[in-house]
Design a protein around this motif. Structure first.
Motif, PDB file in Angstrom:
ATOM      1  N   THR A 183     112.779  62.043 -34.359  1.00  0.00           N
ATOM      2  CA  THR A 183     111.844  62.574 -33.379  1.00  0.00           C
ATOM      3  C   THR A 183     112.207  61.958 -32.039  1.00  0.00           C
ATOM      4  O   THR A 183     113.287  61.399 -31.865  1.00  0.00           O
ATOM      5  N   ASP A 220     102.085  57.459 -31.719  1.00  0.00           N
ATOM      6  CA  ASP A 220     101.451  58.447 -30.847  1.00  0.00           C
ATOM      7  C   ASP A 220     102.268  58.490 -29.559  1.00  0.00           C
ATOM      8  O   ASP A 220     103.414  58.042 -29.526  1.00  0.00           O
ATOM      9  N   ARG A 271      94.225  59.003 -32.394  1.00  0.00           N
ATOM     10  CA  ARG A 271      94.325  59.609 -33.718  1.00  0.00           C
ATOM     11  C   ARG A 271      94.476  61.127 -33.671  1.00  0.00           C
ATOM     12  O   ARG A 271      94.899  61.739 -34.647  1.00  0.00           O
ATOM     13  N   ARG A 272      94.178  61.734 -32.539  1.00  0.00           N
ATOM     14  CA  ARG A 272      94.352  63.188 -32.433  1.00  0.00           C
ATOM     15  C   ARG A 272      95.819  63.573 -32.462  1.00  0.00           C
ATOM     16  O   ARG A 272      96.165  64.698 -32.883  1.00  0.00           O
ATOM     17  N   VAL A 273      96.693  62.675 -32.029  1.00  0.00           N
ATOM     18  CA  VAL A 273      98.135  62.980 -31.996  1.00  0.00           C
ATOM     19  C   VAL A 273      98.942  61.986 -32.828  1.00  0.00           C
ATOM     20  O   VAL A 273     100.177  62.035 -32.821  1.00  0.00           O
ATOM     21  N   THR A 316     100.965  60.394 -35.628  1.00  0.00           N
ATOM     22  CA  THR A 316     101.746  60.839 -36.772  1.00  0.00           C
ATOM     23  C   THR A 316     102.149  59.625 -37.602  1.00  0.00           C
ATOM     24  O   THR A 316     102.342  58.532 -37.086  1.00  0.00           O
ATOM     25  N   SER A 359     106.760  62.644 -43.297  1.00  0.00           N
ATOM     26  CA  SER A 359     106.033  62.670 -42.041  1.00  0.00           C
ATOM     27  C   SER A 359     104.854  63.618 -42.126  1.00  0.00           C
ATOM     28  O   SER A 359     104.976  64.731 -42.645  1.00  0.00           O
ATOM     29  N   PRO A 368     100.650  64.359 -40.107  1.00  0.00           N
ATOM     30  CA  PRO A 368      99.673  63.919 -39.122  1.00  0.00           C
ATOM     31  C   PRO A 368      98.654  62.989 -39.762  1.00  0.00           C
ATOM     32  O   PRO A 368      98.349  63.106 -40.960  1.00  0.00           O
ATOM     33  N   PHE A 369      98.109  62.092 -38.961  1.00  0.00           N
ATOM     34  CA  PHE A 369      97.110  61.171 -39.458  1.00  0.00           C
ATOM     35  C   PHE A 369      95.928  61.936 -40.079  1.00  0.00           C
ATOM     36  O   PHE A 369      95.328  61.485 -41.067  1.00  0.00           O
TER      37      PHE A 369
END
Length: 235
Positions: free
Chosen positions: A16, A183, A212-214, A216, A227, A229-230
């Motif tokens: 990434t 993040d 936490r919205r973004v 990973t 991988s 998302p949280f």
């Protein structure tokens, strides 16, 4: 449920970008910056068994050799020009001084012909004794800040200390594994030590450290990285 039973969309490592830099999450727990020829590990906790023995609690005395073997393997895989170890390099203040000669020689061989940076940690705040490389409380490089403990309000921070892990739950099944957490501002590495435990990302110690919205999560499997998302992790 094992991680092998999860979707196989990720191979041994996954890639990434972080703060403009390409990064690779290796299943060993190491972080690789291919464009910078930089390898990052955290929380080696070398000589952990010896540190416990000094306190009367005896563990099998193989941790340092196993961690060094894992470190040698990942260095051989990427052949970095630079290596940064993000603190808690040794489990206590005297581990670097008292480690066995053969293991010291193995570690010194890994540092040869490389720019090696030792970051001080809470377990080894006095640095490493007599080993090649530079010793820093934090290191700034190419817009990134490398330190042991996370510090709020810093963008481009790469840290360790908390030994992040993640738990993926399904009805009647669950799997918990060490993980990278990422993040837009912070990237936290798992412990590279072969004997260190992990702290779940939902623990209060992580409160306020990540958006936490973004956020990973890159979970370490035996041979690959997974991988997600949280938000996909169950409470």
């Amino acid at each position: 449920m094992s991680l092998q039973q999860q979707p196989r969309e990720r191979e041994t490592a996954c890639d990434t970008r972080f703060c403009g830099h390409a990064v690779t999450f290796d299943a060993s727990g190491a972080l690789w910056f291919p464009e910078l020829s930089l390898l990052v590990v955290s929380d080696l906790h070398l000589e952990r068994g010896a540190a416990h023995a000094r306190r009367g609690f005896f563990l099998p005395p193989y941790d340092t050799g196993r961690t060094l073997a894992a470190l040698a393997a990942v260095i051989d895989r990427y052949r970095p020009e630079r290596v940064v170890s993000l603190g808690d390099n040794f489990h206590d203040r005297v581990g670097a001084r008292d480690m066995a000669a053969a293991e010291r020689q193995s570690l010194e061989a890994l540092t040869e012909r490389r720019d090696w940076v030792w970051i001080n940690g809470n377990h080894d705040p006095d640095g490493v004794a007599g080993l090649p490389g530079r010793v820093e409380d934090e290191w700034l490089f190419e817009g990134l800040t490398f330190r042991h403990e996370p510090k709020r309000g810093v963008k481009g921070e790469i840290c360790g200390h908390l030994h992040p892990s993640a738990t993926l739950r399904r009805p009647g099944k669950s799997v918990r594994r060490p993980c990278f957490a990422l993040d837009g501002a912070r990237l936290m590495l798992p412990a590279f030590s072969t004997t260190a435990g992990g702290l779940d990302l939902r623990h209060a110690a992580f409160a306020g450290l990540f958006d936490r919205r973004v956020l990973t999560v890159h979970m370490l499997g035996p041979e690959r990285v997974y991988s997600l998302p949280f938000a996909a992790l169950s409470a």
